[in-house]
Enzyme design. Structure first.
Site, PDB file in Angstrom:
ATOM      1  N   HIS A  67       0.838  -1.202   0.000  1.00 16.14           N
ATOM      2  CA  HIS A  67       0.000   0.000   0.000  1.00 16.14           C
ATOM      3  C   HIS A  67       0.874   1.254   0.000  1.00 16.14           C
ATOM      4  O   HIS A  67       1.236   1.768   1.049  1.00 16.14           O
ATOM      5  CB  HIS A  67      -0.918  -0.011   1.224  1.00 16.14           C
ATOM      6  N   HIS A  69       1.707   5.131  -2.233  1.00 19.20           N
ATOM      7  CA  HIS A  69       1.270   6.124  -3.224  1.00 19.20           C
ATOM      8  C   HIS A  69       2.519   6.676  -3.891  1.00 19.20           C
ATOM      9  O   HIS A  69       3.382   7.228  -3.216  1.00 19.20           O
ATOM     10  CB  HIS A  69       0.482   7.240  -2.544  1.00 19.20           C
ATOM     11  N   LEU A  70       2.594   6.512  -5.203  1.00 20.71           N
ATOM     12  CA  LEU A  70       3.795   6.977  -5.923  1.00 20.71           C
ATOM     13  C   LEU A  70       3.566   8.315  -6.633  1.00 20.71           C
ATOM     14  O   LEU A  70       4.504   8.913  -7.138  1.00 20.71           O
ATOM     15  CB  LEU A  70       4.261   5.912  -6.923  1.00 20.71           C
ATOM     16  N   ARG A  71       2.303   8.763  -6.665  1.00 17.38           N
ATOM     17  CA  ARG A  71       1.949  10.130  -7.109  1.00 17.38           C
ATOM     18  C   ARG A  71       2.119  10.397  -8.601  1.00 17.38           C
ATOM     19  O   ARG A  71       1.673  11.435  -9.080  1.00 17.38           O
ATOM     20  CB  ARG A  71       2.754  11.194  -6.344  1.00 17.38           C
ATOM     21  N   ASN A 101      -4.713   6.445  -7.108  1.00 21.83           N
ATOM     22  CA  ASN A 101      -5.221   7.819  -7.034  1.00 21.83           C
ATOM     23  C   ASN A 101      -4.222   8.843  -7.571  1.00 21.83           C
ATOM     24  O   ASN A 101      -3.860   9.803  -6.907  1.00 21.83           O
ATOM     25  CB  ASN A 101      -5.655   8.173  -5.604  1.00 21.83           C
ATOM     26  N   HIS A 186     -10.619   0.888   1.332  1.00 15.13           N
ATOM     27  CA  HIS A 186     -10.351   1.875   2.393  1.00 15.13           C
ATOM     28  C   HIS A 186     -11.706   2.067   3.057  1.00 15.13           C
ATOM     29  O   HIS A 186     -12.594   2.669   2.467  1.00 15.13           O
ATOM     30  CB  HIS A 186      -9.826   3.153   1.723  1.00 15.13           C
ATOM     31  N   HIS A 239      -5.373  -0.421   5.845  1.00 13.33           N
ATOM     32  CA  HIS A 239      -5.039   0.360   7.054  1.00 13.33           C
ATOM     33  C   HIS A 239      -6.063   0.349   8.190  1.00 13.33           C
ATOM     34  O   HIS A 239      -6.685   1.354   8.500  1.00 13.33           O
ATOM     35  CB  HIS A 239      -4.681   1.805   6.708  1.00 13.33           C
ATOM     36  N   ASP A 312       1.254   2.652   3.866  1.00 13.94           N
ATOM     37  CA  ASP A 312       0.416   3.693   3.273  1.00 13.94           C
ATOM     38  C   ASP A 312       1.261   4.933   2.950  1.00 13.94           C
ATOM     39  O   ASP A 312       0.868   6.066   3.231  1.00 13.94           O
ATOM     40  CB  ASP A 312      -0.749   4.045   4.203  1.00 13.94           C
ATOM     41  N   HIS A 316       4.070  13.976   0.494  1.00 13.84           N
ATOM     42  CA  HIS A 316       3.500  15.281   0.132  1.00 13.84           C
ATOM     43  C   HIS A 316       4.604  16.324   0.079  1.00 13.84           C
ATOM     44  O   HIS A 316       5.641  16.178   0.735  1.00 13.84           O
ATOM     45  CB  HIS A 316       2.458  15.720   1.163  1.00 13.84           C
TER      46      HIS A 316
END
Lengths: 435, 308
Positions: A67, A69-71, A101, A186, A239, A312, A316
Site C-alpha cells: 500500500h 502512493h507513488l503520485r 489515485n 479503504h 489500514h 500507506d 507530500h
C-alpha cells in the site's frame, strides 16, 4: 555475477526457516540455501562470484509493501515513481503495490502500462500497480478489470474514495473474484466522517477539531464483511486503525469469511494525544487513534487477525503540509521508517521475528497472488538484509522520497535494512555497510 | 510577578497566577475608558496588527480600541481586503507582516490551531482572538473579569454554560479558565451539541437546561449558529427555542442573584428571551463588552512590555 550471502541468520517464514545459513544467488534467482560457499567456488567456472559477509545480520525474503502512493502521473511535485522506488529499496522493500489515485486515475490499461514502464526505467523495486474499481474512482461505473489485469494490475481499489454504494461494492467483488483479483477497500463511511480532521474523542474535543468517529471505519467494514460473506468473495481491508475494526475482522475470520487486513506502523506507534500542537505531519486518514486502539491493533497483529503491515506511504510537498491543520493534506511518507517502526514490535515482544517478516513479505505476496516473499530455490532473488542492532536517528532531509512529511523526524530507532537485493542485483546498500 | 509569556494562544496554557495578573491589570485599566481623554501613552511607538480571517465586529473593534487607548498604532487586516483572496498562505502572510516589524499580532481564524502555526513562525507576540471551535481566550478572560466584578470571586461559584458546546470556542476557553479558578462548570445542550468526552474536562454535563441552571450563580448562554439547523444538529429553531431558551420561567431555578451572560451577538428569542437579555437585574452583557476592552488592554500591555 553470482552472489553468496555468508553467515547470516536466515528467516524465511514461507519455508519455516530460522537458522544460520548461506544463500547462493545465480542468474537473478535463489540457487541454494545451506552451507554452499564451497559449492559456489567449485561451480565458479568462468563466472564471477562475489561473497558478501553478512555476519550478525538477518536475511529475509525481500519485503513487500502492498500500500504505497507513488503520485506519478499527475503529482510529480510530491513524488515520482523513481523517487518512490528509491525510497522503497532504502527502506528494505523489494516490491511495492501502488494505489491508483494519480491524476489521471489508474482506471485504464494505458495508465497501468505507463506506471510499469516508468518503474522499469527506474529499475529499483518491483512495482505492482493497483487499478481503480470505478472510473475516476467516482464510485459510479466499473473499470475494465480484465484489460487492466492483462496490463499488470495485482488488485483493485478506490483507495481514499471508498465505495459508498453497497450495490456497486457487491458487483465489484463478484466481478473481480471471477478473475482472481482482490478488492482492497479503504473502509470509511464518508457520511459519518464528513468534515472530520482527527480521531473523535477527548483530544478532538479540546483541540476544537471535527472528529472522525471509529464508527465511520467500522460501519463500512461490517457492511463489506457481510457483502463478502454473501457473495463468497475475497476482500482486503486497508489500514485498520480501530479496536472495533480488529474485533469485526477477527470474528469474520472465525466464520471463515475470506477476509484479510493490513495496518500501518503509525497505527501501532502514535496516538491522537500527540496531535496537541497541530502537527500536520500527524494528519492522516484514517486518523491516529486512542491508546486503547493502539493496544488492540497490536493484539490483532499478534493473534493473526491483521495479516500484513503496509505503510500507506503518502508523500507530500511542503506546500501541502505547511498550512493550517484543517487545510493540510493527509498522509505520512513512510517507506523509509516502516521496517524500523515495525521492528519495535519484535523488541516489545508483540511479534516474533518470523511473524513480523511474514506480515511484511509472504502474506502480502499471497494476498496479491505474487510469486514473491520467499527464498525457496528458483524464486526471484529478492532479498532484504537487516542489521537488527544498529541504532539510528530518522532524518527526513536524508529521505530518498521527495515526501519529507514524517512525524518521526528526529526519532531514535533500532534496526534497518542495510542491503536490498532485487532480482539478484544490489539496489541499495546502506552507507554504513561494507560490501 | 513577571509575565513572561510570548503569546496568548489559549486558556489551557495560562496558570492561575497569570490569570490573576491579567485580571488585576485589566481592573486597573477600567478607569482609563471613563476619562474624558481616553488615552495613556503606555504603548506609544508600538504597532499592533489585527489579522482577522473571519468576520467580527465586537472583538476586532474591542482590540482596536484597546490598542488605541494605550497609544499603540493599530492596523486592521481583514480577509476580504487582504491578499488572502489572492490565495496567499498564512505562512507567507505572516512572513510579510513580520518584515514590517509589528510588535503584536492579533489573529482570528476559522481554522483551529492557526494562531499556533503563526506563533511558531514569527517572533512577534500572538494573541488568539478566536480559532475555529478551539479557543477564544480573551472572551473567557473578560467573562471571568465580569463574574469577579459582580460576584467578588470565581472560586466555588456554580456556572452553567448552555448551547452548542461542540462548536463553541467560548465554551472551551471558559471551561479551562473557570475550572482552573475553582468554579464548578455545568454544561447543557442536546447530545448533538455536546462534543465527545467533554466530561473529561472536569465539567458536569446535562441535556436539560433546567438541570444545569438549577442553583446557578452564573448562566452563560451561547449563540446558536443558525446554519447548524441544516446540519441536523437540531431539528428546528422553533424546537430549540422551546427547550433551551433562557426565559422568565426557567431562570427562577437559578439563584436569586444570578447573572446572565452572552458572548454576542444575540439571537433574541432563540437562546435568550429579550426580556431577560434586557433586564439589568440579570443581564451583564454590556458589562462584558466594557470589560472586554480592559482585558485586551491588559494583554497588550503585558505582552507589549509596558509593565517592565
Amino acid at each position: 555475477m553470482n552472489l553468496v550471502l555468508k553467515g547470516a541468520r536466515v528467516i524465511d517464514p514461507s519455508q519455516k526457516i530460522d537458522a544460520p545459513m548461506n544463500i547462493l544467488i545465480k542468474d537473478g534467482k535463489i540457487a541454494e540455501l545451506g552451507d554452499n560457499t564451497d559449492k559456489a567456488k567449485r561451480d565458479n567456472g568462468s563466472e564471477q562470484t562475489k561473497t558478501i559477509d553478512v555476519k550478525n545480520m538477518i536475511v529475509t525474503p525481500g519485503l513487500i509493501d502492498m500500500h504505497v502512493h507513488l503520485r506519478e502521473p499527475g503529482f510529480e511535485y510530491k513524488e515520482t515513481i523513481a523517487s518512490g522506488c528509491a525510497a522503497a529499496v532504502a527502506g528494505g522493500f523489494t516490491s511495492i503495490a501502488c494505489m491508483p489515485n494519480t491524476k489521471p486515475v489508474n482506471d485504464n490499461r494505458s495508465i497501468t502500462e505507463f506506471i510499469r514502464r516508468k518503474a522499469a526505467e527506474a529499475n529499483l523495486a518491483n512495482v505492482h500497480p493497483i487499478g481503480a474499481i470505478s472510473m475516476g474512482s467516482e464510485g459510479k461505473i466499473l473499470t475494465e478489470f480484465w484489460d487492466m489485469k492483462d496490463a499488470g494490475i495485482v488488485a483493485l481499489s478506490d483507495d481514499g474514495r471508498p465505495l459508498m454504494d453497497a450495490a456497486l461494492m457487491r458487483r465489484a467483488l463478484e466481478y473481480a473474484h471471477s478473475l482472481g483479483l482482490p478488492i482492497i477497500q479503504h473502509c470509511e463511511d464518508t457520511n459519518l466522517s464528513a468534515g472530520g480532521l482527527m480521531h473523535e474523542g477527548y483530544y478532538s474535543t479540546i483541540l476544537g477539531l471535527r472528529g472522525i468517529p471509529p464508527l465511520a471505519e467500522e460501519a463500512m467494514i461490517a457492511r463489506d464483511i457481510l457483502i463478502a460473506e454473501y457473495t463468497d468473495t475475497k476482500l482486503h481491508i486497508a489500514h485498520v486503525s480501530t479496536a472495533g475494526a480488529v474485533r469485526l475482522i477477527r470474528e469474520a475470520k472465525k466464520r471463515r469469511i475470506k477476509i484479510t487486513a493490513e495496518t500501518a506502523p503509525h497505527y501501532f506507534t502514535l496516538t491522537d494525544e500527540s496531535l496537541q500542537g497541530y502537527d500536520t505531519n500527524r494528519k492522516v486518514n484514517p486518523p491516529l487513534r486512542s491508546s486503547a486502539d493502539v493496544a488492540a491493533i497490536k493484539e490483532g497483529l499478534a493473534d493473526g487477525t491483521i495479516d500484513a503491515i503496509a505503510c500507506d506511504h503518502a508523500p507530500h510537498a511542503r506546500t501541502d503540509k505547511e498550512v493550517e491543520f484543517e487545510y493540510a493534506a493527509n498522509g505520512i511518507s513512510g517507506l523509509e521508517t516502516s521496517l524500523a517502526l515495525s521492528l519495535a514490535l519484535v523488541h516489545e515482544g508483540v511479534l516474533a521475528w518470523c511473524e513480523l517478516i511474514e506480515k511484511m513479505s509472504i502474506n502480502p505476496a499471497r494476498i496479491l497472488s505474487l510469486s514473491k516473499g520467499t527464498l525457496v530455490p528458483g524464486a526471484d532473488a529478492d532479498i532484504t538484509v537487516i542489521d537488527p542492532q544498529v541504532e539510528w536517528k530518522v532524518t527526513v532531509k536524508d529521505f530518498r522520497s521527495h515526501g519529507k512529511n514524517s512525524p518521526f523526524d528526529g526519532r531514535a530507532l533500532q534496526g534497518r535494512a542495510v542491503l536490498t537485493i532485487v532480482g539478484g542485483e544490489i539496489k541499495y546498500c546502506a552507507p554504513s555497510f561494507k560490501l | 510577578m513577571k509575565f513572561d509569556k510570548k503569546d496568548i494562544l489559549g486558556m489551557k496554557d495560562l496558570s492561575v497566577e497569570e490569570i490573576n495578573l491579567i485580571l488585576e491589570t485589566a481592573e486597573s485599566f477600567l478607569e482609563i475608558s471613563t476619562r474624558e481623554i481616553k488615552k495613556v501613552p503606555t504603548l506609544r511607538g508600538k504597532t499592533i496588527i489585527n489579522l482577522f480571517y473571519e468576520a467580527s465586529t465586537r472583538t476586532r473593534t474591542s482590540f482596536e480600541i484597546a490598542g488605541k487607548r494605550l497609544s499603540a498604532d493599530t492596523i486592521n487586516i481583514s480577509a476580504s481586503t487582504s491578499s488572502v483572496v489572492k490565495g496567499e498562505t498564512l505562512i507567507d502572510t505572516a512572513r510579510n507582516l513580520e518584515a514590517m516589524h509589528p510588535d503584536i499580532i492579533v489573529i482570528r481564524h476559522s481554522a483551529a490551531g492557526a494562531p499556533h502555526l503563526l506563533a511558531s513562525l514569527v517572533k512577534q507576540s500572538i494573541i488568539n482572538a478566536g480559532d475555529g471551535a478551539h479557543e477564544h481566550p480573551t472572551q473567557a478572560l473578560l467573562d471571568m473579569m465580569t463574574i469577579k466584578e459582580k460576584k467578588g470571586r470565581l472560586k466555588g461559584l456554580k456556572i452553567a454554560i448552555v448551547g452548542d458546546i461542540a462548536h463553541s470556542r467560548v465554551a472551551r476557553s471558559n471551561i479551562y479558565g473557570l475550572t482552573k479558578m475553582g468554579a464548578e462548570v455545568l454544561l447543557a445542550g442536546p447530545a448533538t451539541m455536546l462534543p465527545r468526552d467533554i466530561d473529561q474536562m472536569g465539567v458536569k454535563v446535562f441535556n436539560k437546561i433546567e438541570d444545569a441552571i438549577d442553583g446557578a450563580d452564573v448562566v452563560m448562554m451561547l449563540r446558536i449558529q443558525l446554519e447548524r439547523e441544516k446540519q441536523n444538529i437540531f431539528p428546528s429553531l422553533r424546537e430549540y427555542a422551546q427547550r433551551y431558551c433562557l426565559n422568565r420561567k426557567n431562570i427562577a431555578l437559578a439563584k436569586k442573584d444570578v447573572i446572565v451572560m452572552h458572548p454576542g451577538p444575540l439571537n433574541r428569542g432563540v437562546e435568550i428571551s429579550p426580556d431577560i437579555a434586557d433586564d439589568p437585574s440579570y443581564s451583564v452583557i454590556l458589562d462584558q463588552v466594557n470589560n472586554g476592552v480592559a482585558v485586551r488592554m491588559a494583554l497588550l500591555y503585558l505582552l507589549g512590555g509596558g509593565h517592565e
